[in-house]
Each structure stands twice: as C-alpha cells, then as structure tokens.
Write a protein that holds these residues in place. Structure first.
Motif, PDB file in Angstrom:
ATOM      1  N   ILE A  70      -7.571   4.286  -5.444  1.00 11.86           N
ATOM      2  CA  ILE A  70      -8.281   4.080  -4.186  1.00 11.86           C
ATOM      3  C   ILE A  70      -8.306   2.600  -3.811  1.00 11.86           C
ATOM      4  O   ILE A  70      -8.049   2.228  -2.666  1.00 11.86           O
ATOM      5  CB  ILE A  70      -9.704   4.656  -4.295  1.00 11.86           C
ATOM      6  CG1 ILE A  70      -9.628   6.180  -4.486  1.00 11.86           C
ATOM      7  CG2 ILE A  70     -10.544   4.295  -3.076  1.00 11.86           C
ATOM      8  CD1 ILE A  70     -10.944   6.829  -4.863  1.00 11.86           C
ATOM      9  N   THR A  71      -8.606   1.737  -4.794  1.00 10.38           N
ATOM     10  CA  THR A  71      -8.652   0.305  -4.479  1.00 10.38           C
ATOM     11  C   THR A  71      -7.253  -0.251  -4.208  1.00 10.38           C
ATOM     12  O   THR A  71      -7.103  -1.182  -3.411  1.00 10.38           O
ATOM     13  CB  THR A  71      -9.327  -0.495  -5.604  1.00 10.38           C
ATOM     14  OG1 THR A  71      -8.737  -0.168  -6.864  1.00 10.38           O
ATOM     15  CG2 THR A  71     -10.819  -0.197  -5.658  1.00 10.38           C
ATOM     16  N   LEU A  72      -6.220   0.315  -4.851  1.00 10.10           N
ATOM     17  CA  LEU A  72      -4.856  -0.114  -4.536  1.00 10.10           C
ATOM     18  C   LEU A  72      -4.531   0.195  -3.083  1.00 10.10           C
ATOM     19  O   LEU A  72      -3.984  -0.654  -2.366  1.00 10.10           O
ATOM     20  CB  LEU A  72      -3.852   0.561  -5.462  1.00 10.10           C
ATOM     21  CG  LEU A  72      -2.374   0.261  -5.170  1.00 10.10           C
ATOM     22  CD1 LEU A  72      -2.075  -1.234  -5.280  1.00 10.10           C
ATOM     23  CD2 LEU A  72      -1.461   1.061  -6.100  1.00 10.10           C
ATOM     24  N   ALA A  73      -4.874   1.386  -2.625  1.00  7.49           N
ATOM     25  CA  ALA A  73      -4.633   1.746  -1.224  1.00  7.49           C
ATOM     26  C   ALA A  73      -5.377   0.807  -0.282  1.00  7.49           C
ATOM     27  O   ALA A  73      -4.814   0.328   0.717  1.00  7.49           O
ATOM     28  CB  ALA A  73      -5.047   3.195  -0.976  1.00  7.49           C
ATOM     29  N   LEU A  74      -6.638   0.515  -0.604  1.00 10.84           N
ATOM     30  CA  LEU A  74      -7.441  -0.356   0.258  1.00 10.84           C
ATOM     31  C   LEU A  74      -6.903  -1.781   0.258  1.00 10.84           C
ATOM     32  O   LEU A  74      -6.817  -2.425   1.317  1.00 10.84           O
ATOM     33  CB  LEU A  74      -8.901  -0.325  -0.200  1.00 10.84           C
ATOM     34  CG  LEU A  74      -9.932  -1.041   0.679  1.00 10.84           C
ATOM     35  CD1 LEU A  74      -9.900  -0.511   2.105  1.00 10.84           C
ATOM     36  CD2 LEU A  74     -11.329  -0.899   0.081  1.00 10.84           C
TER      37      LEU A  74
END
Length: 309
Positions: A70-74
């Motif tokens: 999720i943080t990679l996508a963000l």
C-alpha cells in the motif's frame, strides 16, 4: 473454474489447518504472541461483488508487511517511479526480510527491493506530509479507500509494542541515513512505520484491497480507479518476486499469483482480473509466512488453475 462455494472453501481450510501445528506465532513482537496459532480464515472477493469465505473473516489482524504494498503504491503516486527507485532497488533477495547484511556489505545502503524491511522504511520515508500524523492520515486514508471501509485504523497497542522492540529496524535506518537514503529523524520514521504496520482490518477488507490490485487499480464494484495501471502493475510485480520474503521463488513455482504476507499471519493475494484473496493464519513457518495460508493457497492454485505462469 474458481471456487464459488463457502462449503468447498471450508473443506480446503480444514485440510490446510492441519499444518498450523507445525508453525508458531510471531512471539518476538509481544502484542502478536497472544494469537491462537490454530486460527485460519479466508475471504475471496470477486469482481462482481460476490464474496465467499471460510473461518472467522471478521477477526481483525494487523497488516504488518502487507502494508508495504500500500505504501509503495502511495509513494509511487506521490513521487514517481524514478524518485522511488533512486532510494530502493528492484531485485529479489535470498536473505531474511529483516536482514542487515546487504546494507553492510553492498556498495551503498540502498535496499534491494521495497518488500524487505529496509526497502519499506525507505519507501515510507517518501510519503508526503509535514508531520508523522499527516503522513499516517494519508496512509490510513488511502487504505480505507482501497478497502471501502471508513472505520479502518491502527492498533495503538501493536504499534507501541513494535516501536519499543524495533532495535533491528533502527539499525537499518541508521545504515541508510549514513548513505543519504533517508534524511529524517530515525525515531520519527519508526513512529510512522510501526503505526503503518499496525493498521488493522479483517480478511474481507484484505480481499477487497487484493481485488483492486488484481483489477489494475480499479474497484469494479464501486467503478472507481484508485491508482494508475502502471502503479498497480509495479506493485504486483514485487508481490510476485519478493512478496513472500525469501520463500518467494518457491511460492511462485507452487502458487504463482501476486501475494504479500505479514508476520501477523495475514496474506493478501491478487488473481489478475478475477478476484482478491484475504487470509489470516497466525501460525508461521521459519521464513515468516502463514503456514496454513501457504498450504491453502497452494491447494487453491492447483484446483482452480490460478497460476499466472
């Protein structure tokens, strides 16, 4: 044909549950060691909105390393691919997820990929915001959007437990700070990272997020795009090559779907253009993956021909 029966899925869970006695819960994080290692549950969320499940899918679990996707996508949406991968590499590793050896022996302290702890810390460092609270609000807000669940938050107890015992992650941060991979205060980054890992949800929420990645960034039920196709594609690539720690190669061969595990016993799977999977089984193998969840996915992949290979 994919499984469409709760009863059929329950039978597979019963078989996979026999493996749970061979593992143990993550007792090195005090707040996680109270989990019942015999628990095993799964939710499958289809693109038409149908959900089938087995076990207690309402039981809350913390994301732990699943949050790295999720943080990679963000971060990719915040900073772009070039900026993100100036801080972290693309390559898998055969070392444990929390290993420090490559930072110490490599040419620089640039982590090999975003799914190991060092790489995830470097990625979280890139999340935009002026304060820890602002950045955490953005991570939780994005997670709520993906799951379609506005009440998702983080466990203060788990976050505190992880922060107080994050000795190795502190070492990883200081190695990276020495080489300029991160440039913020280590304690602030760890505060954010441990709260990120402590975001909690149930298997249904997890399967709904898995579906968004499976559908290249779109939630087909709500008919809404949450990330560009290229961001979803990159995240799924790392889920395939690095998502199951240093068991990723074997998982690709035996199961063959994009997936990410966490040491709470969660696994999020994305079967391309078909469905998302959320699993909870806190009994872990020696590499930190849910031992029952791994067996369950292996049986599902074989029976329903899920592998992308």
């Amino acid at each position: 044909m994919p499984c469409r029966s709760n009863e059929e899925l329950a039978r597979l869970v019963t078989i996979a549950k026999e493996r749970t006695t061979h593992g143990k819960v993550a007792d090195y994080i005090p707040a996680l060691k109270r989990a019942n290692r015999e628990d095993l549950s799964v939710a499958i969320y289809y693109r038409d909105g149908q959900c089938i499940s087995a076990g207690d899918i309402e039981q809350k679990i913390t994301l732990q390393s699943i949050s790295k996707v999720i943080t990679l996508a963000l971060a990719l949406m915040d900073c772009g691919e070039e900026r993100v991968f100036s801080k972290v590499g693309y390559e898998p590793t055969g070392d444990p997820f929390n290993s420090i050896i490559k930072l110490e022996t490599g040419h620089s302290a640039k982590p090999l990929n975003p799914m190991i702890n060092a790489g995830a810390l470097a990625v979280t460092h890139l999340i935009k915001g002026e304060t820890v609270e602002e950045r955490l609000d953005r991570i939780i807000g994005f997670t709520r959007d993906l799951a379609g669940h506005d009440e998702i938050t983080f466990s203060k107890e788990v976050a505190k437990s992880e922060f107080n015992t994050a000795y190795l992650n502190r070492s990883l941060c200081y190695f990276m700070k020495q080489d300029g991979i991160i440039n913020e205060e280590v304690e602030e980054l760890l505060d954010l990272y441990t709260k990120q890992c402590a975001i909690e949800m149930n298997c249904l929420d997890l399967s709904r997020i898995g579906l968004v990645f499976a559908m290249d960034g779109i939630d087909p039920v709500r008919e809404k795009r949450f990330m560009p196709v290229e961001v979803a594609r990159l995240c799924k690539t790392f889920m395939v090559t690095c998502g199951m720690y240093n068991a990723s190669g074997e998982f690709a061969a035996r199961v063959g779907i994009p997936a990410k595990s966490g040491v709470s016993g969660g696994i999020m799977g994305s079967v391309s253009h078909r469905f998302g999977i959320g699993i909870f089984g806190p009994s872990l193998d020696e590499k930190g993956n849910s031992i029952g969840g791994m067996k369950l996915l292996e049986m599902m992949s074989e029976r329903y021909e899920l592998s992308i290979f």
